[in-house]
Enzyme design. Structure first.
Site, PDB file in Angstrom:
ATOM      1  N   HIS A 131       8.308 -16.949  20.779  1.00  0.00           N
ATOM      2  CA  HIS A 131       8.350 -15.812  19.836  1.00  0.00           C
ATOM      3  C   HIS A 131       8.405 -16.383  18.426  1.00  0.00           C
ATOM      4  CE1 HIS A 131      10.147 -11.573  18.900  1.00  0.00           C
ATOM      5  NE2 HIS A 131       9.483 -12.049  17.858  1.00  0.00           N
ATOM      6  N   GLU A 166      13.854  -3.937  19.613  1.00  0.00           N
ATOM      7  CA  GLU A 166      14.515  -4.688  18.538  1.00  0.00           C
ATOM      8  C   GLU A 166      15.273  -3.658  17.704  1.00  0.00           C
ATOM      9  OE1 GLU A 166      11.827  -6.320  15.597  1.00  0.00           O
ATOM     10  OE2 GLU A 166      13.332  -7.694  14.764  1.00  0.00           O
ATOM     11  N   HIS A 222       6.514  -6.507  21.156  1.00  0.00           N
ATOM     12  CA  HIS A 222       7.853  -6.327  20.613  1.00  0.00           C
ATOM     13  C   HIS A 222       8.343  -4.951  21.065  1.00  0.00           C
ATOM     14  CE1 HIS A 222       6.803  -9.645  18.024  1.00  0.00           C
ATOM     15  NE2 HIS A 222       7.889  -9.544  17.282  1.00  0.00           N
ATOM     16  N   ASP A 266      11.246 -16.484  15.822  1.00  0.00           N
ATOM     17  CA  ASP A 266      10.695 -15.314  15.126  1.00  0.00           C
ATOM     18  C   ASP A 266       9.992 -15.699  13.810  1.00  0.00           C
ATOM     19  OD1 ASP A 266      10.056 -12.644  15.212  1.00  0.00           O
ATOM     20  OD2 ASP A 266      12.023 -11.891  14.642  1.00  0.00           O
ATOM     21  N   ASP A 267      10.741 -15.720  12.711  1.00  0.00           N
ATOM     22  CA  ASP A 267      10.157 -16.037  11.394  1.00  0.00           C
ATOM     23  C   ASP A 267      11.056 -17.067  10.709  1.00  0.00           C
ATOM     24  OD1 ASP A 267       7.996 -13.803  11.192  1.00  0.00           O
ATOM     25  OD2 ASP A 267       9.820 -12.783  11.854  1.00  0.00           O
ATOM     26  N   HIS A 319       6.128 -16.046  14.757  1.00  0.00           N
ATOM     27  CA  HIS A 319       5.022 -15.501  13.962  1.00  0.00           C
ATOM     28  C   HIS A 319       4.581 -16.595  13.001  1.00  0.00           C
ATOM     29  CE1 HIS A 319       5.944 -11.310  15.218  1.00  0.00           C
ATOM     30  NE2 HIS A 319       7.160 -11.823  15.364  1.00  0.00           N
TER      31      HIS A 319
HETATM   32  N1  HPA Z   1       9.647  -7.622  14.482  1.00  0.00           N
HETATM   33  C1  HPA Z   1       8.514  -6.950  14.262  1.00  0.00           C
HETATM   34  N2  HPA Z   1       7.513  -7.453  13.571  1.00  0.00           N
HETATM   35  C2  HPA Z   1       7.615  -8.683  13.079  1.00  0.00           C
HETATM   36  C3  HPA Z   1       8.754  -9.414  13.277  1.00  0.00           C
HETATM   37  C4  HPA Z   1       9.821  -8.861  14.021  1.00  0.00           C
HETATM   38  O1  HPA Z   1      10.892  -9.448  14.257  1.00  0.00           O
HETATM   39  N3  HPA Z   1       8.542 -10.587  12.652  1.00  0.00           N
HETATM   40  C5  HPA Z   1       7.304 -10.562  12.117  1.00  0.00           C
HETATM   41  N4  HPA Z   1       6.740  -9.390  12.375  1.00  0.00           N
HETATM   42 ZN    ZN Z   2       8.903 -11.057  16.148  1.00  0.00          ZN
END
Ligand code: HPA
Ligand code: ZN
Length: 338
Positions: free
Chosen positions: A19, A202, A199, A280-281, A21
């Site tokens: 996971h 969340e 996703h 994630d990021d 991006h």
């Molecule tokens: N959630 C949804 N979209 C996203 C995320 C996330 O954590 N990170 C980058 N795009």
């Molecule tokens: Zn994500």
């Protein structure tokens, strides 16, 4: 108390990142370097000032600045350099395999050709296999704040390059954008032979996880932390070993949990779910895969057995062939025994 022995064990564990991006790996220094060569002016003076702006209250507050940063990416070389710099870092953290999301609509909507995006990313991935020993797969994500028609157009544009990506995903704003909106585009992607992830859960409700499974027919759920609001769903996730690609540092930065100690990763692992740890990021949330493992271990008191299980889960949940998964399980078992 913090154990350095445990930290060394975590580093030594082979890990799969599931996971991630790629646009979320854009460190401010690279953002400035790319902006400069593309003759673009940023509204920030320097990298420190960019980092100071990373104070988020929810997913949307993050996405606004994330899309702003991604706008410096214009050429095939930019996408190559972005992916290469991530893969070099990942290799140092003993990430052996990465399944990487990219958001083509973020770029094609600014006039960047799809081909530049995918060929830049693919070129870096090919090099990483040869030079770093890291294997990769790309996952094309649809932006759920945009329309299902836009997603279909993106899929049509992408299919000529299908050999370069493995699966489709769904990201961006989750609230009020249920997975069911994307049923048709997912059916078309699966019919073309692509795998599917999304996703869900969340910020959105547990029902979005059910929709992703039953309507989009995904083979794993990204985040999924809100599954705990539906006990039957948790039982199903455990029973069917449907992986959840969790991102603990992201969840704290975006205020999904107040602190890492409150994260439900350990609880769900103990219930037998195929929970995995991911970043994630990472350029925005304060840490890459290793940092997510280290900080989760400390906050949740994870021991060697649980950490080894998380690393094994990361390969189990991956799209790698069974024989490659088995090699990684064996390597993890040997580490645990030593
Ligand atoms: N959630 C949804 N979209 C996203 C995320 C996330 O954590 N990170 C980058 N795009
Ligand atoms: Zn994500």
């Amino acid at each position: 108390m913090k154990s350095h022995g445990l930290d060394a064990f975590i580093l030594a564990l082979p890990k799969a990142e599931l996971h991630l991006h790629i646009e979320g790996t854009l460190e401010p220094e690279l953002m400035f370097a790319i902006a400069k060569r593309n003759k673009l002016k940023l509204r920030f003076k320097n990298a420190d000032e960019v980092r100071r702006a990373y104070a988020f209250t929810d997913l949307q507050s993050f996405l606004n600045i994330y899309y702003e940063g991604a706008a410096v990416l214009q050429t095939e070389r930019d996408f190559h350099d972005l992916a290469w710099s991530y893969l070099e870092r990942a290799a140092k953290q003993n990430v052996r395999h990465a399944e990487i999301f990219f958001d083509p609509q973020t770029h094609t909507s600014r006039g960047v050709p799809f081909q530049a995006v995918i060929e830049g990313l693919h070129g870096a991935c090919r090099e990483a296999r040869e030079k770093l020993g890291v294997s990769t797969k790309l996952i094309l994500c649809f932006l759920r704040h945009l329309s299902p028609e836009d997603a279909l157009n993106t899929l049509d544009e992408a299919l000529p390059f299908q050999e370069y990506f493995e699966a489709v995903g769904l990201d961006s704003t989750e609230k009020n954008r249920p997975p069911e909106l994307f049923t048709v585009v997912y059916a078309k992607a699966r019919a073309a032979g692509l795998k599917a992830v999304a996703h869900a859960g969340e910020e959105g409700p547990a029902d979005y996880i059910r929709q992703a499974l039953d309507l989009l027919k995904v083979s794993r759920i990204d985040h999924g932390v809100r599954c705990v609001e539906d006990a039957d769903l948790v039982a199903r996730l455990a029973e069917e070993r449907i992986p959840l690609t969790m991102c603990p540092l992201s969840n704290v930065k975006l205020c999904v949990f107040k602190s890492l100690k409150e994260h439900n990763l350990r609880k769900l692992l103990e219930k037998g779910l195929c929970v995995t740890v991911n970043s994630d990021d990472p350029a925005y949330f304060g840490g890459y895969a290793l940092d997510n493992y280290l900080k989760s271990a400390e906050a949740l008191g994870l021991g060697r057995d649980e950490l080894a299980q998380l690393a094994k889960n990361s390969f189990e949940a991956s799209f790698l062939p069974a024989a490659e998964k088995k090699c990684c399980y064996d390597e993890i078992d040997r580490l645990g025994a030593s």
